[in-house]
Design an enzyme around this catalytic site. Sequence first.
Site, PDB file in Angstrom:
ATOM      1  N   ASP A  88       0.829  -1.205   0.000  1.00  0.00           N
ATOM      2  CA  ASP A  88       0.000   0.000   0.000  1.00  0.00           C
ATOM      3  C   ASP A  88       0.863   1.255   0.000  1.00  0.00           C
ATOM      4  OD1 ASP A  88      -2.298   1.464   0.007  1.00  0.00           O
ATOM      5  OD2 ASP A  88      -2.771   1.148   2.123  1.00  0.00           O
ATOM      6  N   HIS A 117       2.907   3.225  -8.994  1.00  0.00           N
ATOM      7  CA  HIS A 117       2.737   1.796  -9.243  1.00  0.00           C
ATOM      8  C   HIS A 117       3.969   1.210  -9.942  1.00  0.00           C
ATOM      9  CE1 HIS A 117      -1.302   1.897  -7.779  1.00  0.00           C
ATOM     10  NE2 HIS A 117      -1.726   2.723  -8.723  1.00  0.00           N
ATOM     11  N   LEU A 136      11.799 -20.176  -3.981  1.00  0.00           N
ATOM     12  CA  LEU A 136      10.754 -19.321  -3.424  1.00  0.00           C
ATOM     13  C   LEU A 136       9.488 -19.380  -4.274  1.00  0.00           C
ATOM     14  CD1 LEU A 136       9.853 -17.021  -1.443  1.00  0.00           C
ATOM     15  CD2 LEU A 136      10.861 -15.411  -3.093  1.00  0.00           C
TER      16      LEU A 136
END
Length: 249
Positions: free
Chosen positions: A23, A40, A134
């Site tokens: 956020d 973004h 991962l």
Amino acid sequence: MNSSTQTVLAHTRIPRHIAVIMDGNGRWAKKRFLPRVMGHKRGLDALENMVKRCAELGVQYLTVFAFSTENWRRPEEEVSFLMGLFLQALQKQVQRLHENNMRVKVIGNRSRFSESIRQGIADAEALTAGNTGLAVTVAADYGGRWDILQAVNRLIEEGAAEVTEEALAKHLMLSEAPEPDLFIRTGGETRISNFLLWQMAYAELYFTDTLWPDFDDAALDAAIRSFQTRERRFGRTSEQLPAEQQRSE
């Protein structure tokens, strides 16, 4: 190995699974008098850095909230940019993850995405399916309530006589992964915003005012150090914890 890594790895309790709400991209851009979309774009850079750091530290699962079911309400121009950024990441960044033995999965309702994005998701998942490093999961057009409902509906379709926790959990979007150990939310908000509602029942929550594009290695280390100071009892008393865990607290 840098000193920051040594600080974190002095403990043995690296979270196995980290979930993140990224956020603050828009506010990061606004503070710099830039269009929201630039926030973004910088946020994607921050995600790439976090993926690399998690792999270095031995985190096994990283799940990030990229686009919620509610985000479709945002201005059309911003949604269009986010979709383009998502496609770009699927086409370019995924190859880099594959070269580093990482797996990629996208969870959420794909029906509202364009055909090119749906194909990009399928290609990314197929390319990395056999990797053992991962596991990076991207939640896109995802909502925790939707996830629970779709799991229940699948059980109904199968003709289940009753809905049990175990049966429902097998149909959730993250059924193959352990529940998150650590939840991080950047940007100063202190809520989980319909993210992994079922799966985060026992996650340790960590909130920070740092805006997502500024969330760097040091910020992640701080979140993990906070996690490592917490006593995770899962309903038990401190005295019931295994002796090795008590020594590590």
